[in-house]
Scaffold this motif. Structure first.
Motif, PDB file in Angstrom:
ATOM      1  N   TRP A   1      10.295 -24.575 -13.765  1.00  0.00           N
ATOM      2  CA  TRP A   1      11.101 -24.784 -14.397  1.00  0.00           C
ATOM      3  C   TRP A   1      10.412 -26.820 -14.918  1.00  0.00           C
ATOM      4  CZ3 TRP A   1      13.240 -29.778 -14.575  1.00  0.00           C
ATOM      5  CH2 TRP A   1      13.046 -30.019 -13.322  1.00  0.00           C
ATOM      6  N   GLY A   2      10.030 -26.855 -13.807  1.00  0.00           N
ATOM      7  CA  GLY A   2       9.227 -28.229 -14.391  1.00  0.00           C
ATOM      8  C   GLY A   2       7.688 -28.628 -14.110  1.00  0.00           C
ATOM      9  N   ASP A   3       7.118 -27.390 -14.156  1.00  0.00           N
ATOM     10  CA  ASP A   3       5.328 -26.983 -14.287  1.00  0.00           C
ATOM     11  C   ASP A   3       4.984 -28.485 -15.321  1.00  0.00           C
ATOM     12  OD1 ASP A   3       3.000 -26.579 -15.133  1.00  0.00           O
ATOM     13  OD2 ASP A   3       3.217 -24.871 -14.014  1.00  0.00           O
ATOM     14  N   HIS A   4       4.735 -29.363 -15.285  1.00  0.00           N
ATOM     15  CA  HIS A   4       3.689 -30.137 -16.555  1.00  0.00           C
ATOM     16  C   HIS A   4       2.579 -29.598 -17.280  1.00  0.00           C
ATOM     17  CE1 HIS A   4       5.810 -32.750 -13.552  1.00  0.00           C
ATOM     18  NE2 HIS A   4       4.944 -33.196 -12.856  1.00  0.00           N
ATOM     19  N   HIS A   5       2.265 -28.649 -17.182  1.00  0.00           N
ATOM     20  CA  HIS A   5       1.859 -28.053 -17.818  1.00  0.00           C
ATOM     21  C   HIS A   5       1.843 -26.643 -18.280  1.00  0.00           C
ATOM     22  CE1 HIS A   5      -2.251 -30.189 -16.322  1.00  0.00           C
ATOM     23  NE2 HIS A   5      -1.747 -29.093 -14.898  1.00  0.00           N
ATOM     24  N   ASN A   6       3.342 -26.528 -18.529  1.00  0.00           N
ATOM     25  CA  ASN A   6       4.248 -25.651 -19.552  1.00  0.00           C
ATOM     26  C   ASN A   6       5.903 -25.511 -18.674  1.00  0.00           C
ATOM     27  OD1 ASN A   6       5.201 -22.937 -21.225  1.00  0.00           O
ATOM     28  ND2 ASN A   6       4.924 -21.534 -19.357  1.00  0.00           N
ATOM     29  N   PRO A   7       6.072 -26.725 -18.877  1.00  0.00           N
ATOM     30  CA  PRO A   7       7.911 -26.669 -18.595  1.00  0.00           C
ATOM     31  C   PRO A   7       8.908 -25.357 -19.081  1.00  0.00           C
ATOM     32  CG  PRO A   7       7.003 -28.467 -19.854  1.00  0.00           C
ATOM     33  CD  PRO A   7       5.627 -27.931 -19.718  1.00  0.00           C
TER      34      PRO A   7
ATOM     35  N   LEU B   1      15.387 -41.303  -7.211  1.00  0.00           N
ATOM     36  CA  LEU B   1      15.021 -40.047  -8.025  1.00  0.00           C
ATOM     37  C   LEU B   1      14.730 -39.304  -9.375  1.00  0.00           C
ATOM     38  CD1 LEU B   1      17.233 -37.238  -8.245  1.00  0.00           C
ATOM     39  CD2 LEU B   1      17.543 -37.655  -5.891  1.00  0.00           C
ATOM     40  N   ASP B   2      13.903 -38.977  -9.499  1.00  0.00           N
ATOM     41  CA  ASP B   2      13.136 -38.046 -11.018  1.00  0.00           C
ATOM     42  C   ASP B   2      13.797 -36.495 -10.426  1.00  0.00           C
ATOM     43  OD1 ASP B   2      12.372 -36.737 -12.884  1.00  0.00           O
ATOM     44  OD2 ASP B   2      11.431 -38.612 -13.580  1.00  0.00           O
ATOM     45  N   PRO B   3      14.330 -36.076 -10.836  1.00  0.00           N
ATOM     46  CA  PRO B   3      14.503 -34.426 -10.508  1.00  0.00           C
ATOM     47  C   PRO B   3      13.501 -33.101 -10.960  1.00  0.00           C
ATOM     48  CG  PRO B   3      16.245 -34.830 -12.631  1.00  0.00           C
ATOM     49  CD  PRO B   3      15.585 -35.729 -12.028  1.00  0.00           C
ATOM     50  N   GLU B   4      12.325 -34.152 -12.019  1.00  0.00           N
ATOM     51  CA  GLU B   4      11.278 -33.531 -12.234  1.00  0.00           C
ATOM     52  C   GLU B   4      10.089 -33.454 -11.457  1.00  0.00           C
ATOM     53  OE1 GLU B   4       9.819 -32.348 -16.377  1.00  0.00           O
ATOM     54  OE2 GLU B   4      10.782 -33.571 -16.793  1.00  0.00           O
TER      55      GLU B   4
ATOM     56  N   ILE C   1      18.784 -26.275  -5.667  1.00  0.00           N
ATOM     57  CA  ILE C   1      17.949 -24.985  -6.303  1.00  0.00           C
ATOM     58  C   ILE C   1      17.055 -25.705  -7.816  1.00  0.00           C
ATOM     59  CG2 ILE C   1      19.868 -25.045  -7.936  1.00  0.00           C
ATOM     60  CD1 ILE C   1      20.003 -21.368  -7.769  1.00  0.00           C
ATOM     61  N   LEU C   2      17.644 -26.535  -8.000  1.00  0.00           N
ATOM     62  CA  LEU C   2      16.642 -27.112  -8.601  1.00  0.00           C
ATOM     63  C   LEU C   2      15.130 -27.327  -7.830  1.00  0.00           C
ATOM     64  CD1 LEU C   2      19.316 -29.084 -10.989  1.00  0.00           C
ATOM     65  CD2 LEU C   2      17.872 -26.758 -11.640  1.00  0.00           C
ATOM     66  N   PHE C   3      15.653 -28.347  -7.229  1.00  0.00           N
ATOM     67  CA  PHE C   3      14.690 -28.640  -6.501  1.00  0.00           C
ATOM     68  C   PHE C   3      12.976 -27.583  -5.960  1.00  0.00           C
ATOM     69  CE2 PHE C   3      15.530 -33.200  -5.155  1.00  0.00           C
ATOM     70  CZ  PHE C   3      14.695 -33.970  -5.843  1.00  0.00           C
ATOM     71  N   GLU C   4      13.793 -26.459  -5.584  1.00  0.00           N
ATOM     72  CA  GLU C   4      13.776 -25.032  -5.241  1.00  0.00           C
ATOM     73  C   GLU C   4      12.804 -24.628  -6.343  1.00  0.00           C
ATOM     74  OE1 GLU C   4      14.795 -20.942  -3.555  1.00  0.00           O
ATOM     75  OE2 GLU C   4      16.394 -22.566  -3.154  1.00  0.00           O
ATOM     76  N   ASN C   5      12.975 -24.470  -7.412  1.00  0.00           N
ATOM     77  CA  ASN C   5      12.564 -23.656  -8.122  1.00  0.00           C
ATOM     78  C   ASN C   5      11.633 -24.826  -9.578  1.00  0.00           C
ATOM     79  OD1 ASN C   5      13.667 -20.853  -8.593  1.00  0.00           O
ATOM     80  ND2 ASN C   5      15.175 -21.777  -7.813  1.00  0.00           N
TER      81      ASN C   5
ATOM     82  N   PHE D   1      11.689 -40.481 -15.212  1.00  0.00           N
ATOM     83  CA  PHE D   1      10.177 -40.805 -16.284  1.00  0.00           C
ATOM     84  C   PHE D   1       9.810 -39.709 -16.971  1.00  0.00           C
ATOM     85  CE2 PHE D   1      10.517 -44.065 -12.305  1.00  0.00           C
ATOM     86  CZ  PHE D   1      10.224 -45.016 -13.263  1.00  0.00           C
ATOM     87  N   HIS D   2      10.080 -38.370 -16.786  1.00  0.00           N
ATOM     88  CA  HIS D   2       9.386 -37.279 -16.712  1.00  0.00           C
ATOM     89  C   HIS D   2      10.071 -36.512 -18.052  1.00  0.00           C
ATOM     90  CE1 HIS D   2       7.500 -36.899 -12.893  1.00  0.00           C
ATOM     91  NE2 HIS D   2       7.102 -36.833 -13.371  1.00  0.00           N
TER      92      HIS D   2
END
Length: 212
Positions: free
Chosen positions: A130-136, A62-65, A122-126, A96-97
């Motif tokens: 935090w992982g918005d591809h346009h504004n991480p 997996l990739d957490p992002e 909690i990281l997947f929940e949010n 990958f990200h």
């Protein structure tokens, strides 16, 4: 006569070509379904959930992002509950990200502090924040992890890379060796799944249990 010979040769060439193609397709299918050695799939540092003696092991790269990894997370957790005592989950990282390496090292730190599952949840929940591809906004990650009991001072990006990056690189190299080009990628008792989702994983688990 020449036309007859030409026709016979053409038919023979077609038969040989069809036979070769059938053998290739059969061989390719066999290779896809061949179980991968557990030494390649599982490393001593790999986070896991479930009893070590479980008859079925799911390995997830997996990739957490990764948004698809986030979507599959509750599905996998539900399957672990459904097959409690029969299935173990092993996590491998495939970064990958853009921020995946940092986040993976933060998860390794969480694992060291006994908080891996809480951190991943909690990281997947949010992740959409935090992982918005346009504004991480990876700077938010220490705050999320602090909320599950991981001190911010242990989450300095430079220190995390120095401490945990080598383990993530082992996972990446194994993933490349296995030809993994997208996440999440699942192996059930060493066999790679060609499709993902609740039903494909459930069917693979049932098949593995029947083969015991």
């Amino acid at each position: 006569m020449n036309n007859k010979k030409f026709l016979i040769i053409s038919v023979l060439v077609a038969i040989v070509g069809f036979t070769a193609l059938s053998f290739y397709n059969s061989n390719s299918k066999s290779n896809r379904n061949e179980a991968v050695d557990s030494d390649v799939l599982i490393k001593p540092h790999s986070p896991s959930k479930g009893i070590a003696t479980a008859p079925v092991t799911i390995v997830e790269f997996l990739d957490p992002e990764c948004e698809s990894c986030r979507a599959m997370h509750p599905i996998v957790q539900n399957l672990l509950k459904e097959y409690e005592g029969k299935v173990r989950l092993v996590i491998r990282y495939m970064p990958f990200h853009r921020n995946s390496m940092f986040v993976s090292t933060a998860l390794e730190e969480a694992k060291e502090q006994g908080k891996f599952e809480e951190a991943l949840n909690i990281l997947f929940e949010n992740q959409p924040i935090w992982g918005d591809h346009h504004n991480p906004r990876p700077e938010l990650i220490p705050g999320y992890l602090e909320a599950v009991g991981i001190p911010k001072q242990t989450l300095d990006p430079g220190a995390l890379l120095s401490k945990h990056q080598s383990k993530i690189e082992i996972d990446r190299k194994d993933g490349e060796l296995l030809g993994i080009s997208s996440t999440p990628t699942f192996f059930v008792n060493g066999v790679k799944l060609e499709t993902i989702g609740y039903e494909p994983i459930k069917q693979a688990i049932e098949k593995a249990l029947k083969e015991l």
